[in-house]
Write an enzyme that holds these catalytic residues in place. Structure first.
Site: not given
Ligand SMILES: [Ca+2]
Ligand SMILES: *[C@@H]1O[C@H](CO)[C@@H](O)[C@H](O)[C@H]1NC(C)=O
Ligand SMILES: *[C@@H]1O[C@H](CO)[C@@H](O)[C@H](O)[C@H]1NC(C)=O
Length: 578
Positions: A69-70, A109, A172, A319-320
């Site tokens: 995540d991130d 996300c 999410h 995810d990003n």
């Molecule tokens: Ca994210």
């Protein structure tokens, strides 16, 4: 039936993963020599169910997707992070294949996760908003939108091939019961429908729940503590145990599994457990990365221990891009790339990516294939011997020919923000049709998606349209997107000649899904009765969203009126009440 060349490809590909056939099963093999290999193992399963014995039956490979995540492109040692604190992930890359040109489908996300699990751009699945032009959106607690039933998710499809699926961590894709992961093909879930934002006061807003399967087993900051002061939380350890336990159980049951390990320690507020806190050169964010690296090491070690490494495909990505708004204390690194999360510059969309499958994917390879998070959908189906659905557009490619035979496929990368195609990459060339970071209003309040990076006319704070004369960068020579090609150059014209037809084709064929993430739409807000209440969280959220956009779209007009009626926004005086 699949076209013959695809089936032929599968025969070659599938020679590997199956354990040797022996005894009574061998009889069936002769008859099946001419049968499409895609269905081969399923027939064998049927035979074995008819009494030929489970032990001899070949299984398709297990699939393990490690989704960060991130986490940014520049966060791993193997990608050049100077502290070199990710020995396990670096070894995973040394034993597998590194994809330096791997992209997510959206710089936020929820849409990115929807894209992974559907193999489709969020604009197709409805994971976007029309509240404003080029607005990113996700699933805050108040939203009642989520993944539509009409979407086919990877675990639903893998069921056809006998897989048991579990998601650990962040879902999410919607909060309401109809969006629960167990309604969309997963057999097990441990984790949360949202980020670990908080703590909330539990009056206007509860803390985010944590689920085990159907049951809510607690909430972040309560039963699952996160100490914002010290950064201590045990969640990565819990998520690790969930993964190890699931793998052991599936192996004991001789069932192929799909494990989606969607952990979130590198999303602000970043956290680590006590043994990792204070151990990194990089501060708390680095502590989180170290704990993740250690956990990945333990997962791969277990696969080897159980002798299923050669029958388990593992892919690591994020995810990003790194959230530079939280950097340097709570955000990662996007290496040489421009800006971060929320943007369609390379820093927002290019991800670390490692494929690992000992005995199949050759070690120490670097592939320059333009890859996408959506390829994990198609590739996983291919591993299971399944075809992607044919009744809808699928954006993911099967990467097995790339990973097993080094093949390169020409394909574009589309960079969307919400409903807007911002940029397209083909080969080395990236064309921006729109540039935007965030609004001046947000920027003046200290929200900066590109701290320390100002490329004049590129990292703009108003939405700039370049659809007539796109800004074009050569990502090989200029990965930081700082030197747009001269529009008078032949290189510029050549680049556009390659990109323009791809964009036209994409846009002509595109059928956008019903937008699921419109925060200001009363029909999709949880507390619509309260919408007239000044200060209701959703109204505040809604109005802040509107404030942050520069768009003049009709949808925004309606949303603006709703906010105005709710007393949060006086029409014509933007920003006055906020
Ligand atoms: Ca994210
Ligand atoms: C993490 O687990 C350890 C060991 O059980 C415990 O002492 C500690 O309080 C836990 N920390 C948090 C933040 O839950
Ligand atoms: C970036 O630089 C340009 C040109 O020097 C300037 O006009 C603009 O205000 C700068 N932007 C920021 C956010 O500082």
């Amino acid at each position: 039936m699949a076209p013959p060349h695809r089936q032929a490809g599968r025969v070659a590909r599938f020679a590997g993963p199956f354990p040797p056939l022996r005894g009574s099963v061998a009889l069936g093999v002769v008859a099946m020599a001419a049968v499409a290999a895609a269905t081969r193992w399923r027939l064998l399963l049927v035979l074995s169910a008819a009494g030929l014995g489970v032990t001899g039956a070949p299984q398709p490979p297990n699939i393990l997707l490690l989704l960060m995540d991130d986490m940014g492109w520049g966060d791993l040692g193997v990608y050049g992070e100077p502290s070199r604190e990710t020995p396990n992930l670096d070894r995973m890359a040394a034993e597998g294949m590194l994809f330096p040109n791997f992209y997510t489908a959206n710089p936020l996300c929820s849409p990115s996760r929807a894209a992974l699990l559907t193999g489709r751009l969020p604009i197709r699945s409805g994971f976007y908003t029309t509240n404003g032009h080029a607005r990113n959106a996700y699933t805050p607690q108040e939203i009642v939108g989520g993944i539509p039933d009409s979407e086919l998710l990877l675990p639903e499809l893998l069921k056809e091939a006998g897989y048991t699926s579990k998601i650990v961590g962040k879902w999410h894709l919607g909060h309401r019961p109809q969006f629960h992961p167990l309604k969309h093909g997963f057999d097990e879930w441990f984790g949360s429908p949202n980020c670990h934002f908080g703590p909330y006061d539990n009056k206007a807003r509860p803390n985010i729940p944590v689920y085990r399967d159907w049951e809510m087993v607690g909430r972040f900051y309560e039963e699952f503590p996160i100490n914002l002061k010290t950064g201590e939380a045990n969640l990565t350890q819990i998520y690790l145990q969930e993964a190890l336990d699931f793998i052991k159980r599936q192996q004991a049951a001789h069932r192929p599994f799909f494990l989606h390990w969607a952990i979130d320690a590198t999303h602000a507020p970043v956290y680590a457990s006590r043994p990792f806190l204070g151990t990194s050169q990089r501060g708390r964010y680095g502590d989180a990365v170290r704990e993740i690296d250690d956990s990945v090491g333990k997962i791969l070690h277990l696969l080897r221990d159980l002798s299923i490494a050669e029958n388990t495909f593992v892919f690591f990505t994020s995810d990003n891009g790194a959230a530079l708004i939280s950097a340097p204390r709570q955000g990662g690194s996007n290496g040489p790339f421009l800006c971060g999360k929320q943007t369609t510059f390379e820093g927002g969309m290019r991800e670390p990516a490692i494929a690992w499958w000992p005995g199949h994917i050759p070690a120490s390879q670097v592939s320059h294939q333009l890859g996408s998070i959506m390829d994990l959908f198609t590739t996983s189906l291919s591993l299971a011997g399944l075809e992607p659905p044919r009744d809808r557009a699928i954006d993911g490619l099967d990467l097995l020919p790339t990973m097993l035979q080094g093949r390169l496929t020409d394909r574009p990368v589309f960079y969307y923000r919400g409903n807007t195609l911002m940029a397209v990459t083909r080969g080395q060339y990236k064309a921006h049709f729109w540039t935007w970071t965030n609004s001046w209003e947000e920027f003046r309040q200290g929200v900066d998606f590109c701290p320390g990076q100002n490329v004049s006319g590129v990292t703009t704070h108003s939405q700039e349209e370049h659809t007539k004369l796109p800004l074009v960068f050569h990502l090989g020579r200029d990965p930081g997107e700082r030197f747009p090609l001269s529009i008078a150059s032949t290189e510029y014209l050549d680049a556009l000649r390659q990109i323009t037809p791809v964009v036209r084709q994409h846009q002509e064929a595109l059928v956008p899904g019903q937008p699921q993430l419109n925060v200001c739409n009363r029909a999709v807000m949880a507390d619509s009765q309260q919408l007239h209440h000044r200060g209701s969280p959703s109204v505040l959220f809604c109005c802040r969203e509107i404030m942050a956009t520069q768009s003049k779209s009709a949808h925004e007009g309606a949303a603006r009126r709703a906010c105005a009626e709710a007393g949060q926004l006086s029409l014509g005086h933007r920003g006055r009440h906020l």
